[in-house]
Design an enzyme around this catalytic site. Structure first.
Site, PDB file in Angstrom:
ATOM      1  N   LYS A   1       7.289  -5.378  15.487  1.00 57.38           N
ATOM      2  CA  LYS A   1       7.614  -4.047  14.972  1.00 57.38           C
ATOM      3  C   LYS A   1       8.512  -3.284  15.944  1.00 57.38           C
ATOM      4  O   LYS A   1       9.426  -2.559  15.528  1.00 57.38           O
ATOM      5  CB  LYS A   1       6.327  -3.275  14.703  1.00 57.38           C
ATOM      6  CG  LYS A   1       5.489  -3.818  13.549  1.00 57.38           C
ATOM      7  CD  LYS A   1       6.208  -3.723  12.210  1.00 57.38           C
ATOM      8  CE  LYS A   1       6.242  -2.315  11.683  1.00 57.38           C
ATOM      9  NZ  LYS A   1       6.839  -2.245  10.312  1.00 57.38           N
TER      10      LYS A   1
ATOM     11  N   TYR B   1       2.455  -8.994  16.546  1.00 61.97           N
ATOM     12  CA  TYR B   1       2.704  -7.988  15.499  1.00 61.97           C
ATOM     13  C   TYR B   1       3.381  -6.750  16.072  1.00 61.97           C
ATOM     14  O   TYR B   1       4.443  -6.327  15.604  1.00 61.97           O
ATOM     15  CB  TYR B   1       1.398  -7.602  14.807  1.00 61.97           C
ATOM     16  CG  TYR B   1       1.523  -6.342  13.979  1.00 61.97           C
ATOM     17  CD1 TYR B   1       2.258  -6.342  12.794  1.00 61.97           C
ATOM     18  CD2 TYR B   1       0.939  -5.141  14.390  1.00 61.97           C
ATOM     19  CE1 TYR B   1       2.401  -5.183  12.040  1.00 61.97           C
ATOM     20  CE2 TYR B   1       1.067  -3.983  13.642  1.00 61.97           C
ATOM     21  CZ  TYR B   1       1.803  -4.009  12.479  1.00 61.97           C
ATOM     22  OH  TYR B   1       1.959  -2.860  11.742  1.00 61.97           O
TER      23      TYR B   1
ATOM     24  N   ALA C   1       6.686  -4.995   5.136  1.00 62.94           N
ATOM     25  CA  ALA C   1       6.268  -5.357   6.497  1.00 62.94           C
ATOM     26  C   ALA C   1       5.291  -6.518   6.473  1.00 62.94           C
ATOM     27  O   ALA C   1       4.583  -6.751   5.488  1.00 62.94           O
ATOM     28  CB  ALA C   1       5.616  -4.161   7.190  1.00 62.94           C
TER      29      ALA C   1
ATOM     30  N   ASP D   1      14.775  -9.286  -1.321  1.00 65.39           N
ATOM     31  CA  ASP D   1      14.210  -9.923  -0.133  1.00 65.39           C
ATOM     32  C   ASP D   1      14.968  -9.404   1.086  1.00 65.39           C
ATOM     33  O   ASP D   1      16.121  -9.769   1.312  1.00 65.39           O
ATOM     34  CB  ASP D   1      14.349 -11.442  -0.251  1.00 65.39           C
ATOM     35  CG  ASP D   1      13.783 -12.179   0.958  1.00 65.39           C
ATOM     36  OD1 ASP D   1      13.314 -11.512   1.906  1.00 65.39           O
ATOM     37  OD2 ASP D   1      13.811 -13.422   0.960  1.00 65.39           O
TER      38      ASP D   1
ATOM     39  N   GLN E   1       0.816  -1.216   0.000  1.00 62.94           N
ATOM     40  CA  GLN E   1       0.000   0.000   0.000  1.00 62.94           C
ATOM     41  C   GLN E   1       0.856   1.275   0.000  1.00 62.94           C
ATOM     42  O   GLN E   1       0.622   2.193  -0.793  1.00 62.94           O
ATOM     43  CB  GLN E   1      -0.925  -0.009   1.226  1.00 62.94           C
ATOM     44  CG  GLN E   1      -1.829   1.195   1.315  1.00 62.94           C
ATOM     45  CD  GLN E   1      -2.801   1.140   2.487  1.00 62.94           C
ATOM     46  OE1 GLN E   1      -3.758   1.907   2.523  1.00 62.94           O
ATOM     47  NE2 GLN E   1      -2.576   0.255   3.441  1.00 62.94           N
TER      48      GLN E   1
END
Length: 293
Positions: A132, A128, A63, A39, A11
């Site tokens: 992060k 998650y 991500a 990668d 996105q």
């Protein structure tokens, strides 16, 4: 300045493509790499790609973002969200290349009433958010000159996001229920791209920055704004009734922060010209979707 955008098909990666003219006006040449080309979880892939395609700066938008699924795929989430950024940071440190890594409001637990500043305590609620946060730490450990940009509630005309989910549900439902007790600020992905380009051009100091939409809201109100603008653009649009429900009434695998509103004053002092009106973002996204339908 040549700037590489990783995660080119995501996105935010696609949003950078929509702001190529802005980049050019700032003296920035954008180049893009998707996972097949580069990668980030493979140091060899990074080395091989950048040896053939040298750049001055890397913006990491790649991500793992499946919040609930991350509980079952913790190894993969950490590989992409922690090890990958660390690999990029190591390369940038070795080759004197700038780095900006995109992070999330989910590093906070949401128990604070005030907007979260860059200095506030972090305490992620699930795999998650934890992955992060570990990515942030790894990047700054490997490369102290890196920039971390935390953002929230990202939406656009690209990829999968809340705005597009609401439009899809509106196609076959007269009524939908959306939580009204989780507060934050929607952020239009092309606005994030603009902010990052301005940060790079202004040669901002390294460290952590927050960037999101400029006004606090909750998910139900966000949905109502989407449908209101959709109706303005297309009078034939049938907006469903949007019922407010609590988080308890909409259980998820991972508890979401009740407040993930970010304080963005630090970044606005540096680049006050940057757009952050999420309602304008809704209009732009819907106009683009209508144009390309």
């Amino acid at each position: 300045m040549k700037v590489l955008i990783t995660g080119a098909n995501g996105q935010l990666g696609q949003s950078f493509r929509s702001r190529t003219n802005l980049a050019t006006s700032l003296g920035i040449e954008l180049t893009f790499a998707d996972r097949l080309q580069l990668d980030i979880t493979s140091p060899e892939s990074i080395e091989h790609y950048l040896k053939d395609n040298p750049v001055d700066y890397i913006v990491n938008t790649a991500a793992y973002t499946a919040v609930d699924k991350a509980e079952e795929e913790s190894v993969l989430a950490n590989l992409i969200n922690c090890d990958g950024p660390a690999n990029l940071a190591h390369y940038c440190s070795q080759y004197n290349c700038g780095l900006l890594h995109v992070s999330t409001d989910y590093v906070f637990d949401g128990n604070q009433e005030d907007p979260y500043s860059e200095e506030d305590h972090v305490s992620p609620l699930g795999v998650y958010g934890t992955s992060k946060r570990h990515g942030e730490i790894a990047v700054l450990d490997q490369f102290s000159n890196a920039i971390i940009l935390r953002t929230s509630w990202v939406f656009s005309e690209y990829g999968n996001n809340f705005l597009k989910t609401m439009l899809r549900l509106a196609e076959d439902r007269d009524q939908i229920s959306v939580v009204c007790d989780q507060w934050g600020a929607p952020t239009y992905a092309p606005h994030i791209a603009e902010a990052i380009l301005n940060l790079i051009q202004s040669k901002s100091n390294p460290g952590i920055y927050h960037f999101s939409g400029s006004e606090k809201t909750h998910w139900q109100a966000f949905a109502l704004e989407i449908f209101n603008f959709a109706k303005q653009l297309n009078t034939d649009f049938n907006a469903p009734t949007v019922l407010p429900i609590s988080s308890d009434q909409y259980p998820t695998t991972v508890t979401r922060p009740l407040n993930s509103h970010l304080n963005i004053q630090k970044i606005l002092q540096l680049i006050p010209q940057t757009s952050c009106d999420w309602r304008q973002g809704i209009r732009e996204a819907l106009t683009s979707l209508e144009k390309n339908s």
